[in-house]
Scaffold this active site. Structure first.
Site, PDB file in Angstrom:
ATOM      1  N   ARG A 183      47.613  62.104 -33.278  1.00 55.69           N
ATOM      2  CA  ARG A 183      48.278  63.326 -33.727  1.00 55.69           C
ATOM      3  C   ARG A 183      48.085  64.484 -32.760  1.00 55.69           C
ATOM      4  O   ARG A 183      49.045  65.181 -32.436  1.00 55.69           O
ATOM      5  CB  ARG A 183      47.784  63.740 -35.116  1.00 55.69           C
ATOM      6  CG  ARG A 183      48.246  62.821 -36.229  1.00 55.69           C
ATOM      7  CD  ARG A 183      47.748  63.278 -37.579  1.00 55.69           C
ATOM      8  NE  ARG A 183      46.282  63.368 -37.558  1.00 55.69           N
ATOM      9  CZ  ARG A 183      45.562  64.048 -38.434  1.00 55.69           C
ATOM     10  NH1 ARG A 183      46.143  64.710 -39.415  1.00 55.69           N
ATOM     11  NH2 ARG A 183      44.249  64.068 -38.373  1.00 55.69           N
ATOM     12  N   ASN A 233      49.226  61.706 -40.438  1.00 59.59           N
ATOM     13  CA  ASN A 233      48.768  60.382 -40.826  1.00 59.59           C
ATOM     14  C   ASN A 233      49.338  60.050 -42.190  1.00 59.59           C
ATOM     15  O   ASN A 233      49.427  60.920 -43.053  1.00 59.59           O
ATOM     16  CB  ASN A 233      47.239  60.342 -40.911  1.00 59.59           C
ATOM     17  CG  ASN A 233      46.572  60.356 -39.552  1.00 59.59           C
ATOM     18  OD1 ASN A 233      47.164  59.998 -38.548  1.00 59.59           O
ATOM     19  ND2 ASN A 233      45.323  60.777 -39.518  1.00 59.59           N
TER      20      ASN A 233
END
Length: 98
Positions: A27, A45
């Site tokens: 990320r 996520n």
């Protein structure tokens, strides 16, 4: 083709990345690269271990991030990338969410 050979059309895509992609800085690396290219959207996520991202911006820049998602950062293992087109929304920033 626009300035410097870039296609300046804007698009938005949703990407779901399957593999070992959580806990490997996916990320944060994705967000850094997206912001560098001036893209908007988000990366997060998913509870099942996948990562979901939405990229909006100039075609070539969106395509570059989709291509990066197929590789991911060091220590990740990307098994599959699912890409679908979405309607452009005109968001203002790129964010990392849970």
């Amino acid at each position: 083709m626009g300035r410097m050979g870039k296609n300046l059309a804007v698009k938005r895509v949703r990407v779901v990345v399957v593999g070992r992609v959580q806990g490997v800085f996916f990320r944060s690396t994705c967000a850094t690269l997206a912001r560098r290219r001036g893209l908007t959207g988000f990366v997060r996520n998913l509870p099942d271990g996948r990562v979901e991202a939405v990229f909006e911006g100039i075609d070539d820049d969106v395509d570059a991030l989709v291509a990066w998602c197929a590789v991911g950062p060091d220590h990740s293992r990307v098994d599959r990338v699912e890409v679908s087109a979405e309607e452009v929304r005109g968001e203002r920033d790129f964010r990392v969410t849970d």
